[in-house]
Design a protein around this motif. Structure first.
Motif, PDB file in Angstrom:
ATOM      1  N   ASP A 410       0.820  -1.207   0.000  1.00  0.00           N
ATOM      2  CA  ASP A 410       0.000   0.000   0.000  1.00  0.00           C
ATOM      3  C   ASP A 410       0.857   1.262   0.000  1.00  0.00           C
ATOM      4  O   ASP A 410       0.442   2.301  -0.541  1.00  0.00           O
ATOM      5  N   GLU A 428      -6.055  10.986   3.040  1.00  0.00           N
ATOM      6  CA  GLU A 428      -6.604   9.621   3.028  1.00  0.00           C
ATOM      7  C   GLU A 428      -5.479   8.594   2.952  1.00  0.00           C
ATOM      8  O   GLU A 428      -5.482   7.586   3.666  1.00  0.00           O
ATOM      9  N   GLY A 429      -4.481   8.842   2.085  1.00  0.00           N
ATOM     10  CA  GLY A 429      -3.367   7.908   1.959  1.00  0.00           C
ATOM     11  C   GLY A 429      -2.542   7.817   3.228  1.00  0.00           C
ATOM     12  O   GLY A 429      -2.139   6.735   3.653  1.00  0.00           O
ATOM     13  N   ARG A 432      -4.375   5.852   5.850  1.00  0.00           N
ATOM     14  CA  ARG A 432      -4.335   4.423   5.523  1.00  0.00           C
ATOM     15  C   ARG A 432      -2.989   3.814   5.913  1.00  0.00           C
ATOM     16  O   ARG A 432      -2.930   2.743   6.519  1.00  0.00           O
ATOM     17  N   ARG A 435      -2.630   3.335   9.695  1.00  0.00           N
ATOM     18  CA  ARG A 435      -3.301   2.129  10.206  1.00  0.00           C
ATOM     19  C   ARG A 435      -2.490   0.876   9.860  1.00  0.00           C
ATOM     20  O   ARG A 435      -2.272   0.001  10.714  1.00  0.00           O
ATOM     21  N   LEU A 436      -2.047   0.788   8.603  1.00  0.00           N
ATOM     22  CA  LEU A 436      -1.353  -0.424   8.159  1.00  0.00           C
ATOM     23  C   LEU A 436      -0.002  -0.590   8.852  1.00  0.00           C
ATOM     24  O   LEU A 436       0.357  -1.690   9.278  1.00  0.00           O
TER      25      LEU A 436
END
Length: 912
Positions: A410, A428-429, A432, A435-436
């Motif tokens: 990702d 948004e990226g 993300r 979280r990852l």
């Protein structure tokens, strides 16, 4: 090529060094044009006049106070004498006396009372309060409209696509606050007002500060000999071409390091990782037998906001008795080079004649003790670092490895178009990836800043070569003063003292890591030496005492200038010569490199910072520049070292992207348990030797090693062995803390309310004007409205002759070490004529502590010479690198009576 000082003004005879300029002038330019939050020029001009009136009237009342009190005291018994109003007059006079004494406005009845006609001073005092009331009413009445106008500016700024993109990298909360303000059309609600302090701080940072870490700043390299050209403001086409900004976004390398430890702890994934016997293990023998001594690092677990590795270091001692001796011997054969854990398990089981599970259990114990450490598939400085880790994670079994591989996948998707993505897409990226990567490293919410971004711009500050020559020449003439004020020289002297106490004069230490742990004693000793403690001075050698005496003379001169009054003071060249005469000869033979950061004010350079140089601040961006730029910097680095030494690059990283650097030498220092990209000596194979010129590192063949550390991390934040190498490399460090300590003493103990003068030297401004402040001045008093707070703060500011814009930082009364200074909070901008600034100042400055130092904003971004078409001026900073090397004397080229070179010339090329 670097520019030698032969093209600059020659230093006076007896100063046996010359100055070499670095090959590039680097600009740091804020891509956002400067903006004021304060209302328009007309309103601001009126506010300024009203503040001046209020300050002038307050000053007038203060001037009248003592005389008026005496006059009222004498006149009160006689006022209204012989009339029915005598008692009433006397009461009115006593009430006026109390008001004068307490600095309060008079009672309303006094304005038209007959006693004001009888007492001239009282009449003037009452008139002053009448003028004050009128000015205060006008200023307070404008507060609401001005605040709405400022909030409109803040909303327009929030709607700027560039701001939207930049805040996406700062924090989700800030990005949401910016988006909310951008979308608002009416008065801000309670939540928006609560977020205003953060928005005001970021507004200032994004329009007048320069920082190398984000879209706040673009960096531009220009060959020093080619700097200059026309000033864009004078361009006939109307202000110069717009900036072209190039963005380079990368994953924070701390995250793969943290994920690697998560994989090493996972029972499934760890079997496919490579492990190695730590370089921190040594065999030692004494009367109690043989031991394995392991100097291990305990890495801090992932936590929100962590920017680089945090760690502790400790020793573990394992007696090599019984099966332990056999086991360590097996590891020395089987794990001297990296080996997969499953293969090592099988080899240990075969050598010891035990089952695989038993062998794995023993290896687990050794991993816990730090005897075995995981080995990275690529050096952290490698451009392939993340790709190699991604490839390895995909090949490993288990859920932990799957989470890491997903995070890498990702990351590639997010970063593939990150430079062009708008703010919403970036936010948004980033969320993300947070979280990852938090899941990948095994600590929820820890990966708060997964992406770092550097930017290059197409043009920089137009500082012509004539200017840079003048700056370099003046810095060259000032060098002896800088030699004396270099904190690192005192630290080096303290380190040398610690070394001599253990190994003697001319001693040798073959165990850098062992001595590095004792080297920490140099830090408190340095503080004691700079503080003049008799016990520390009693143990210092003659050269160090001379350095300290020169330092005291330099500090005394600067403190004297700081106490001289007025707005400007000049460093006395005779004082510089006096300091030079006090320094020992070895200080002029030392090789130093300075990165001088400053801002251009007409022909002046206003110095912001002095740091250690030698490509330390070039190196971070070299990977994004053409190869010829990198080679020119590498040549400059090589030429600055001793001719009989091998230049070796120490490229520590510790997950801190700012430490990444292309190789600037043909050899690289191999650090403990870290792969390198180039061959070179390992730190454990070097010997530290005491010489007449200080501590030096040598290889096994006796040849000296010239270490170059280019990391952004303060050397004292490095592991012990790396710290010691960086300290021997002797990167200058300046705190100039004595001036701050003096101002703190004057402000807190003596009630000094004036400002220190600006201190200059030739074309240089070394120190801006400064004032002491109590943080409480920005806190609203009980019942004080925002309008009254704004007015009071400005009157106090005007009474003390503070400019209307300053940067504020903590005013320290104690000496700060390098690490403390590096961790100190950043200065905060305060615009006294902005209602939003004064209304949010208490909250924005709370982390700076109760005692503050205000520093004039000079030059103002409105005066900066960087423009971007019609959008206005941009905050810009330049830095140039200056190095000092022993001067080549004519006799050094040989002659009938020449005994040989005492100051070797700068070599054009040498090994390494």
């Amino acid at each position: 090529m670097s520019t030698p000082s032969s093209e600059l003004a020659q230093a006076p005879a007896g100063r046996s060094f010359e100055v070499v300029e670095g090959p590039y002038l680097v600009s740091r330019v804020n891509p956002h044009p400067h903006r004021w939050l304060r209302p328009g020029d007309a309103v601001t001009a009126v506010d300024g006049e009203l503040v001046a009136t209020l300050a002038r009237e307050e000053h007038e009342r203060e001037r009248l106070r003592e005389r008026l009190l005496d006059e009222l005291h004498r006149a009160a018994p006689e006022l209204g004498s012989g009339t029915p109003h005598q008692d009433a007059y006397r009461r009115e006079a006593l009430a006026a006396k109390r008001a004068v004494f307490n600095r309060r406005p008079p009672r309303e009845s006094l304005y038209s009372h007959p006693i004001t006609r009888e007492l001239a001073l009282l009449r003037r005092w009452v008139a002053s309060w009448r003028a004050t009331g009128a000015a205060a009413d006008r200023m307070d009445a404008a507060h609401g409209d001005s605040l709405r106008e400022e909030r409109a500016v803040l909303a327009a700024w929030a709607r700027d696509p560039g701001v939207d993109r930049a805040t996406a990298l700062s924090s989700p909360d800030l990005h949401r606050a910016v988006a909310a303000r951008a979308a608002a059309t009416g008065e801000p609600d309670k939540r928006m007002r609560k977020a205003e302090a953060s928005l005001v701080r970021y507004f200032s940072r994004s329009t007048l500060k320069v920082s190398p870490y984000s879209l706040h700043t673009g960096v531009h390299f220009a060959p020093l000999e080619e700097t200059g050209g026309p000033d864009p403001r004078e361009d006939a086409g109307g202000g110069g071409e717009p900036f072209r900004l190039t963005s380079h976004a990368e994953l924070r390398r701390l995250l793969p390091r943290q994920a690697a430890r998560a994989l090493a702890a996972d029972p499934e994934a760890r079997m496919g990782l490579e492990w190695v016997l730590t370089g921190g293990a040594r065999r030692e023998t004494d009367d109690r037998g043989e031991r394995l001594v392991v100097r291990r690092r305990r890495w801090a677990p992932p936590s929100p906001g962590l920017r680089a590795e945090a760690f502790g270091e400790e020793e573990v001692r394992i007696p090599l008795t019984g099966s332990w001796g056999r086991l360590v011997a097996v590891l020395e054969r089987q794990a001297a080079a990296p080996v997969r854990l499953d293969g090592l398990r099988d080899a240990v089981a075969a050598d010891l004649g035990c089952g695989a599970e038993r062998a794995l259990g023993v290896l687990d114990q050794l991993i816990g003790a730090g005897v075995l450490v995981p080995w990275s598939p690529a050096a952290e400085q490698s451009p392939d670092f993340t790709r190699r880790w991604h490839r390895l994670a995909r090949s490993l079994p288990g859920e932990a490895a799957a989470r890491v591989a997903t995070a890498f996948e990702d990351t590639e998707k997010v970063l593939s178009g990150f430079a062009e993505t708008d703010g919403a897409g970036r936010a948004e990226g980033v969320l993300r990836l947070q979280r990852l990567w938090s899941a990948a490293v095994g600590v929820p919410g820890s990966a708060t800043s997964p992406v770092v971004e550097d930017c290059l711009v197409s043009r920089g500050v137009p500082a012509g070569r004539s200017r840079t020559r003048r700056w370099s020449a003046d810095l060259g003439r000032l060098m002896p003063l800088l030699f004396a004020l270099d904190d690192q020289r005192v630290l080096s002297g303290a380190l040398e003292q610690v070394f001599v106490s253990r190994y003697g004069r001319g001693g040798r230490c073959p165990d850098l890591e062992g001595f590095a742990q004792h080297a920490r004693a140099a830090f408190p000793l340095t503080q004691a030496l700079m503080g003049g403690e008799p016990a520390a001075l009693a143990g210092a050698d003659e050269d160090l005492l001379r350095v300290l005496a020169a330092r005291r003379r330099a500090v005394d001169h600067l403190v004297e200038l700081g106490r001289s009054g007025g707005e400007h003071a000049e460093v006395d060249p005779e004082a510089v010569d006096e300091v030079a005469a006090m320094l020992p000869d070895r200080e002029f033979a030392a090789r130093r490199s300075f990165a001088v950061f400053g801002q251009m004010a007409d022909d002046e350079l206003v110095v912001n910072h002095l740091y250690g140089g030698r490509a330390r601040y070039f190196s971070r961006f070299l990977g994004q520049l053409p190869p010829d730029v990198r080679e020119r910097v590498a040549e400059h680095v090589r030429r600055l070292g001793p001719e009989d030494a091998d230049t070796v690059h120490m490229r520590s990283a510790l997950g801190f992207n700012a430490n990444l650097s292309p190789a600037l030498a043909e050899e690289e220092l191999a650090l403990r348990d870290e792969p390198t990209l180039l061959p070179g000596p390992a730190a454990r194979d070097l010997t530290l030797v005491h010489t007449p010129l200080g501590l030096r590192l040598v290889r096994g063949d006796g040849r000296e090693v010239d270490p170059v550390y280019t990391g952004f991390l303060v050397p004292h934040a490095l592991p012990y062995d790396e710290m010691l190498v960086a300290m021997v490399a002797d990167s200058p460090f300046f705190s100039f803390g004595d001036l701050t300590i003096d101002l703190h003493e004057r402000w807190t103990a003596q009630g000094f309310e004036g400002g220190t003068p600006r201190i200059g030297f030739g074309s240089l401004t070394l120190f801006r004007r400064r004032w002491g402040l109590d943080a409480s001045v920005f806190t609203a008093r009980p019942g004080e409205s925002p309008a009254e707070l704004h007015r009071r703060v400005n009157v106090q500011r005007a009474r003390r002759d503070l400019p209307d814009e300053v940067f504020v930082r903590p005013l320290q009364g104690a000496r700060l070490g390098p690490l403390e200074r590096a961790m100190a909070p950043k200065p905060q901008h305060v615009d006294f004529l902005s209602r939003l600034h004064t209304g949010t100042a208490a909250k924005r400055l709370a982390h700076l502590g109760p005692t503050l130092m205000a520093e004039e904003l000079r030059p103002h971004p409105q005066e900066h010479p960087v423009t971007n078409g019609p959008s206005g001026t941009h905050a810009g900073e330049v830095f140039l690198e200056l190095s000092t090397v022993p001067r080549v004397r004519p006799a050094d080229h040989g002659g009938a009576d020449d005994p040989g070179p005492s100051n070797p010339p700068i070599p054009q090329a040498k090994r390494g």
